[in-house]
Design a protein around this motif. Structure first.
Motif, PDB file in Angstrom:
ATOM      1  N   LEU A 167     -26.130 -19.206  23.755  1.00  0.00           N
ATOM      2  CA  LEU A 167     -26.291 -17.983  22.966  1.00  0.00           C
ATOM      3  C   LEU A 167     -25.852 -18.159  21.517  1.00  0.00           C
ATOM      4  CD1 LEU A 167     -24.865 -15.543  25.660  1.00  0.00           C
ATOM      5  CD2 LEU A 167     -27.263 -15.763  25.000  1.00  0.00           C
ATOM      6  N   SER A 168     -25.362 -19.344  21.180  1.00  0.00           N
ATOM      7  CA  SER A 168     -24.911 -19.590  19.811  1.00  0.00           C
ATOM      8  C   SER A 168     -25.369 -20.965  19.362  1.00  0.00           C
ATOM      9  CB  SER A 168     -23.383 -19.510  19.724  1.00  0.00           C
ATOM     10  OG  SER A 168     -22.945 -19.883  18.433  1.00  0.00           O
ATOM     11  N   ARG A 169     -25.871 -21.042  18.155  1.00  0.00           N
ATOM     12  CA  ARG A 169     -26.288 -22.322  17.592  1.00  0.00           C
ATOM     13  C   ARG A 169     -25.407 -22.726  16.411  1.00  0.00           C
ATOM     14  NH1 ARG A 169     -28.217 -22.464  21.730  1.00  0.00           N
ATOM     15  NH2 ARG A 169     -30.408 -22.659  22.373  1.00  0.00           N
ATOM     16  N   SER A 170     -24.408 -21.912  16.080  1.00  0.00           N
ATOM     17  CA  SER A 170     -23.620 -22.179  14.881  1.00  0.00           C
ATOM     18  C   SER A 170     -22.155 -22.486  15.170  1.00  0.00           C
ATOM     19  CB  SER A 170     -23.692 -20.978  13.932  1.00  0.00           C
ATOM     20  OG  SER A 170     -23.185 -19.824  14.566  1.00  0.00           O
ATOM     21  N   VAL A 171     -21.748 -22.427  16.433  1.00  0.00           N
ATOM     22  CA  VAL A 171     -20.352 -22.662  16.801  1.00  0.00           C
ATOM     23  C   VAL A 171     -20.278 -23.957  17.597  1.00  0.00           C
ATOM     24  CG1 VAL A 171     -18.306 -21.703  17.916  1.00  0.00           C
ATOM     25  CG2 VAL A 171     -19.989 -20.166  16.878  1.00  0.00           C
ATOM     26  N   SER A 172     -19.316 -24.796  17.277  1.00  0.00           N
ATOM     27  CA  SER A 172     -19.204 -26.097  17.931  1.00  0.00           C
ATOM     28  C   SER A 172     -18.776 -25.939  19.386  1.00  0.00           C
ATOM     29  CB  SER A 172     -18.185 -26.964  17.199  1.00  0.00           C
ATOM     30  OG  SER A 172     -16.871 -26.479  17.426  1.00  0.00           O
ATOM     31  N   PRO A 173     -19.082 -26.926  20.238  1.00  0.00           N
ATOM     32  CA  PRO A 173     -18.675 -26.856  21.648  1.00  0.00           C
ATOM     33  C   PRO A 173     -17.168 -26.681  21.820  1.00  0.00           C
ATOM     34  CG  PRO A 173     -20.318 -28.564  21.354  1.00  0.00           C
ATOM     35  CD  PRO A 173     -19.956 -28.090  19.979  1.00  0.00           C
ATOM     36  N   GLY A 174     -16.382 -27.384  21.004  1.00  0.00           N
ATOM     37  CA  GLY A 174     -14.934 -27.256  21.109  1.00  0.00           C
ATOM     38  C   GLY A 174     -14.448 -25.861  20.782  1.00  0.00           C
ATOM     39  N   GLN A 175     -15.045 -25.243  19.781  1.00  0.00           N
ATOM     40  CA  GLN A 175     -14.668 -23.882  19.410  1.00  0.00           C
ATOM     41  C   GLN A 175     -15.108 -22.876  20.470  1.00  0.00           C
ATOM     42  OE1 GLN A 175     -16.608 -24.039  15.606  1.00  0.00           O
ATOM     43  NE2 GLN A 175     -14.687 -24.308  14.495  1.00  0.00           N
ATOM     44  N   LEU A 176     -16.301 -23.091  21.028  1.00  0.00           N
ATOM     45  CA  LEU A 176     -16.766 -22.207  22.094  1.00  0.00           C
ATOM     46  C   LEU A 176     -15.849 -22.289  23.311  1.00  0.00           C
ATOM     47  CD1 LEU A 176     -20.639 -22.698  21.969  1.00  0.00           C
ATOM     48  CD2 LEU A 176     -19.359 -20.630  21.383  1.00  0.00           C
ATOM     49  N   GLN A 177     -15.328 -23.480  23.575  1.00  0.00           N
ATOM     50  CA  GLN A 177     -14.403 -23.638  24.696  1.00  0.00           C
ATOM     51  C   GLN A 177     -13.130 -22.826  24.461  1.00  0.00           C
ATOM     52  OE1 GLN A 177     -12.754 -27.617  25.375  1.00  0.00           O
ATOM     53  NE2 GLN A 177     -13.193 -27.369  27.552  1.00  0.00           N
ATOM     54  N   LYS A 178     -12.610 -22.849  23.227  1.00  0.00           N
ATOM     55  CA  LYS A 178     -11.425 -22.050  22.903  1.00  0.00           C
ATOM     56  C   LYS A 178     -11.719 -20.560  23.052  1.00  0.00           C
ATOM     57  CE  LYS A 178      -9.584 -25.404  19.575  1.00  0.00           C
ATOM     58  NZ  LYS A 178      -9.267 -25.653  18.147  1.00  0.00           N
ATOM     59  N   ILE A 179     -12.892 -20.150  22.595  1.00  0.00           N
ATOM     60  CA  ILE A 179     -13.288 -18.744  22.690  1.00  0.00           C
ATOM     61  C   ILE A 179     -13.366 -18.314  24.153  1.00  0.00           C
ATOM     62  CG2 ILE A 179     -15.199 -17.138  22.281  1.00  0.00           C
ATOM     63  CD1 ILE A 179     -15.800 -18.879  19.740  1.00  0.00           C
ATOM     64  N   ALA A 180     -13.984 -19.155  24.984  1.00  0.00           N
ATOM     65  CA  ALA A 180     -14.132 -18.825  26.400  1.00  0.00           C
ATOM     66  C   ALA A 180     -12.780 -18.736  27.092  1.00  0.00           C
ATOM     67  CB  ALA A 180     -15.014 -19.861  27.091  1.00  0.00           C
ATOM     68  N   HIS A 181     -11.867 -19.654  26.772  1.00  0.00           N
ATOM     69  CA  HIS A 181     -10.525 -19.609  27.363  1.00  0.00           C
ATOM     70  C   HIS A 181      -9.785 -18.348  26.932  1.00  0.00           C
ATOM     71  CE1 HIS A 181      -9.576 -23.242  29.674  1.00  0.00           C
ATOM     72  NE2 HIS A 181     -10.495 -23.840  28.943  1.00  0.00           N
ATOM     73  N   PHE A 182      -9.870 -18.020  25.663  1.00  0.00           N
ATOM     74  CA  PHE A 182      -9.187 -16.825  25.168  1.00  0.00           C
ATOM     75  C   PHE A 182      -9.751 -15.575  25.838  1.00  0.00           C
ATOM     76  CE2 PHE A 182      -8.710 -13.281  22.192  1.00  0.00           C
ATOM     77  CZ  PHE A 182      -7.330 -13.306  21.985  1.00  0.00           C
ATOM     78  N   TYR A 183     -11.069 -15.511  25.949  1.00  0.00           N
ATOM     79  CA  TYR A 183     -11.706 -14.360  26.592  1.00  0.00           C
ATOM     80  C   TYR A 183     -11.274 -14.250  28.056  1.00  0.00           C
ATOM     81  CZ  TYR A 183     -15.278 -11.440  28.717  1.00  0.00           C
ATOM     82  OH  TYR A 183     -15.924 -10.464  29.435  1.00  0.00           O
ATOM     83  N   THR A 184     -11.294 -15.362  28.780  1.00  0.00           N
ATOM     84  CA  THR A 184     -10.914 -15.356  30.195  1.00  0.00           C
ATOM     85  C   THR A 184      -9.471 -14.915  30.374  1.00  0.00           C
ATOM     86  OG1 THR A 184     -12.464 -17.177  30.609  1.00  0.00           O
ATOM     87  CG2 THR A 184     -10.816 -16.744  32.299  1.00  0.00           C
ATOM     88  N   ASP A 185      -8.569 -15.460  29.563  1.00  0.00           N
ATOM     89  CA  ASP A 185      -7.156 -15.075  29.647  1.00  0.00           C
ATOM     90  C   ASP A 185      -6.965 -13.593  29.327  1.00  0.00           C
ATOM     91  OD1 ASP A 185      -6.376 -17.632  30.330  1.00  0.00           O
ATOM     92  OD2 ASP A 185      -5.855 -18.215  28.282  1.00  0.00           O
ATOM     93  N   THR A 186      -7.690 -13.104  28.323  1.00  0.00           N
ATOM     94  CA  THR A 186      -7.549 -11.707  27.912  1.00  0.00           C
ATOM     95  C   THR A 186      -8.042 -10.757  28.997  1.00  0.00           C
ATOM     96  OG1 THR A 186      -7.808 -12.305  25.577  1.00  0.00           O
ATOM     97  CG2 THR A 186      -8.187  -9.997  26.164  1.00  0.00           C
ATOM     98  N   VAL A 187      -9.178 -11.074  29.594  1.00  0.00           N
ATOM     99  CA  VAL A 187      -9.713 -10.226  30.662  1.00  0.00           C
ATOM    100  C   VAL A 187      -8.747 -10.189  31.846  1.00  0.00           C
ATOM    101  CG1 VAL A 187     -11.542 -10.019  32.392  1.00  0.00           C
ATOM    102  CG2 VAL A 187     -12.126 -10.489  30.006  1.00  0.00           C
TER     103      VAL A 187
END
Length: 233
Positions: A167-187
């Motif tokens: 769903l994103s072409r402008s964010v690096s895989p490493g950054q997306l991984q951080k985003i996903a972890h933060f989202y999962t922890d927050t939920v």
């Protein structure tokens, strides 16, 4: 969504639906054996909800389930293996809900609605399985026990990372991984807090959906995510 009051876990729940169980002496295959097994597990959950880990033992479980203690030992070596089985069931179920939601994110016209459905499905699971938190806390109190919660959080984050990458072409895989972890922890943390008091906090769940959607839209639609991540460091 309106959060209902959790009820005791019923014996009709099939605890053998999520993956291959690791902590069983044997896996029941016949319907009668599965019914007995599910009664044993539900009895263990009820005891944990009522009295905590100190009152959980194989004799108490067999008495509550209405089966011979030998039936308990035919599936579980001890009370710890009952706990580990339950933890594995709950965490595998949580990962399966996230995986189903991630698939919907990629096929739905709007990813935001599918993302909100992930949160709703986790809330419903929490309502239907009030034992999930007491089992997690019991596991945490045991020395050298497996980190079921950490492992499932890692799996869920990896699933979401793969979905976000589509769903994103402008964010690096490493950054997306951080985003996903933060989202999962927050939920996870927000759902836990919403259920930590009576009445349960429905507004917190709705706020979580609104704010997480707005935050993820930065990375999944506008392409400004990398700049924001660097700014937050």
């Amino acid at each position: 969504m309106t959060i209902g009051r959790p009820t005791d876990e019923a014996a009709q729940i099939d605890y053998l639906t999520e993956g291959a169980p690791t902590y069983l002496v044997k896996v029941p295959t016949q319907k009668r054996a599965r019914d007995t097994f599910n009664r044993i597990v539900a009895a263990a959950v009820d005891l944990l909800l009522e009295s905590g880990l100190a009152c959980l033992n194989t004799n108490a479980v067999s008495e509550r389930a209405g089966v011979n203690v030998a039936s308990v030992y035919s599936y579980f070596r001890n009370k710890e293996s009952i706990l580990f089985f339950l933890a594995e069931f709950y965490e595998n179920s949580r990962v399966a809900l996230v995986a189903a939601g991630a698939d919907r994110m990629l096929s739905a016209p709007e990813w935001a609605s599918a993302l909100a459905e992930i949160i709703d499905s986790l809330v419903v699971f929490r309502i239907e399985h009030p034992g999930c938190v007491v089992v997690r806390r019991a596991i945490e109190s045991l020395p050298d026990s497996p980190d079921f919660d950490g492992a499932s959080t890692q799996q869920a984050a990896e699933i979401l990372t793969r979905a976000f990458s589509q769903l994103s072409r402008s964010v690096s895989p490493g950054q997306l991984q951080k985003i996903a972890h933060f989202y999962t922890d927050t939920v996870t943390a927000t759902v836990d807090r919403a259920f930590s008091a009576e009445p349960h906090d429905s507004e917190a769940i709705e706020f979580l959906k609104e704010m997480s959607t707005a935050w993820l839209a930065i990375f999944l639609t506008s392409g400004t995510g990398p700049d924001l991540i660097h700014a937050q460091r």
